[in-house]
Design a protein around this motif. Structure first.
Motif, short mmCIF file in Angstrom:
data_model
loop_
_atom_site.label_atom_id
_atom_site.label_comp_id
_atom_site.label_asym_id
_atom_site.label_seq_id
_atom_site.Cartn_x
_atom_site.Cartn_y
_atom_site.Cartn_z
N MET A 146 -6.35 -11.88 7.96
CA MET A 146 -5.84 -10.87 7.04
C MET A 146 -6.05 -11.29 5.59
O MET A 146 -6.29 -10.47 4.72
N ILE A 167 -9.50 -10.38 4.77
CA ILE A 167 -9.62 -8.92 4.59
C ILE A 167 -9.02 -8.52 3.24
O ILE A 167 -9.60 -7.73 2.49
N GLU A 168 -7.88 -9.10 2.92
CA GLU A 168 -7.21 -8.76 1.66
C GLU A 168 -8.03 -9.19 0.44
O GLU A 168 -7.92 -8.60 -0.63
N ALA A 183 -10.51 -6.13 0.51
CA ALA A 183 -9.78 -4.87 0.26
C ALA A 183 -8.42 -5.20 -0.32
O ALA A 183 -7.44 -5.36 0.40
N PRO A 241 -4.85 -5.27 -1.51
CA PRO A 241 -3.71 -4.38 -1.25
C PRO A 241 -3.12 -3.86 -2.56
O PRO A 241 -3.11 -4.59 -3.56
N THR A 242 -2.69 -2.63 -2.53
CA THR A 242 -2.02 -2.07 -3.72
C THR A 242 -0.54 -1.92 -3.41
O THR A 242 -0.15 -1.87 -2.25
N LEU A 243 0.25 -1.80 -4.46
CA LEU A 243 1.71 -1.68 -4.28
C LEU A 243 2.09 -0.27 -3.85
O LEU A 243 1.53 0.71 -4.36
N VAL A 244 3.00 -0.17 -2.90
CA VAL A 244 3.65 1.11 -2.63
C VAL A 244 5.15 0.87 -2.71
O VAL A 244 5.63 -0.20 -2.34
N TYR A 245 5.86 1.86 -3.20
CA TYR A 245 7.29 1.67 -3.46
C TYR A 245 8.15 2.27 -2.35
O TYR A 245 7.91 3.40 -1.92
N ALA A 246 9.09 1.46 -1.90
CA ALA A 246 10.04 1.94 -0.89
C ALA A 246 11.38 2.16 -1.57
O ALA A 246 12.43 1.96 -0.99
N HIS A 247 11.33 2.54 -2.80
CA HIS A 247 12.55 2.93 -3.49
C HIS A 247 12.19 4.01 -4.49
O HIS A 247 11.06 4.48 -4.51
N CYS A 248 13.13 4.43 -5.28
CA CYS A 248 12.91 5.65 -6.04
C CYS A 248 13.14 5.44 -7.52
O CYS A 248 13.86 6.24 -8.14
N ILE A 250 -4.64 -1.30 2.85
CA ILE A 250 -3.48 -2.18 3.00
C ILE A 250 -2.64 -2.09 1.72
O ILE A 250 -3.19 -2.05 0.61
N ILE A 292 1.16 -3.43 -0.26
CA ILE A 292 2.33 -4.31 -0.29
C ILE A 292 3.55 -3.47 -0.63
O ILE A 292 3.50 -2.67 -1.58
#
Lengths: 155, 99
Positions: free
Chosen positions: A14, A17-18, A21, A23-30, B11, B13
């Protein structure tokens, strides 16, 4: 091959692979959208409760056939469960608006807001306990009224 | 992120706690960007979408509105606040794995 070795190999793969490609940030909050509220969910929830009550009331009683009896019971249980879930969701959505969204200035403009929310949440509980078209309609109307107030505060 | 759709997988994070216990802070999620090429997102799907602020978000679809928009929420009800409905076009893909 041990689990530890497998995990190590996976992590190494991984990482490679990273490297290609990223990885970009995605937010699990608001962070930014926090403070943005909507009345669609509670409206849909109240509509669902109303629809379930209508459907339960319309159900024809089963005949003597045991299979008809089982099917009937199954249908009633499913509809009641749906009613229960959406009445709870409706109450939860009302309480979110009440506790997080409505402010003093809204209360000044709509002095009966507390009473209206209180009545609507009570109707959610009543709709759970009963199969009553009148209660379901009252809930729908009460939620529509709070949705209207919500829309007014957005103008 | 908009270019993500050119590739089948991407992918990401995760930052934040609203998807706990399913997804924890700093987890990597693998997203299938072509998941909805021939099908519609449905309730229960964990999706990555572009928020109105342009940032990527990961949430679970709770319901579909009459207008065909998607109501999303986090799995961690204690840390999940209201988000506006998400349009179909804002959804990047479905989360298919994490590590």
């Amino acid at each position: 091959m041990s689990m530890k070795k497998l995990t190590g190999l996976f992590a190494a793969a991984m990482k490679k692979i990273e490297a290609v490609a990223k990885p970009t940030l995605v937010y699990a909050h608001c962070d930014v959208p926090c403070g943005i509220y909507e009345a669609n969910t509670m409206t849909m929830a109240a509509d669902t409760v109303n629809k379930m009550v209508e459907k339960i009331v319309e159900l024809k009683a089963p005949g003597a056939d045991p299979q008809q009896h089982r099917d009937f019971t199954n249908t009633v249980v499913r509809m009641t469960l749906t009613k229960e879930e959406w009445a709870q969701k409706c109450k939860q959505e009302l309480l979110i608006l009440w506790t997080d969204y409505f402010k003093d200035e809204h209360l000044a403009k709509f002095p009966d807001l507390h009473a209206k929310v209180w009545k609507a949440t009570k109707l959610c509980s009543q709709a759970k306990r009963t199969v009553d078209l009148n209660v379901a309609r009252q809930l729908k109307e009460a939620v529509a009224e709070i949705a209207r107030i919500f829309a007014e505060t957005k103008k | 992120m908009i270019f993500s759709r050119l590739f089948p997988f991407s992918i990401h994070i995760v930052k934040g706690h609203s998807m706990q216990p399913s997804i924890n802070e700093s987890d990597r999620v693998v997203v299938f960007n072509w998941a909805y090429l021939f099908s519609q997102p449905k309730s229960g799907d964990v999706v990555v979408f572009r928020g109105s602020d342009g940032r990527g978000y990961v949430k679970r679809i709770a319901a579909v509105t009459e207008k065909g928009e998607f109501l999303v929420e986090g799995d961690n009800k204690g840390d999940s606040r209201k988000l506006p409905p998400v349009r179909r076009s804002a959804i990047i893909g479905r989360v298919v794995g994490k590590y």
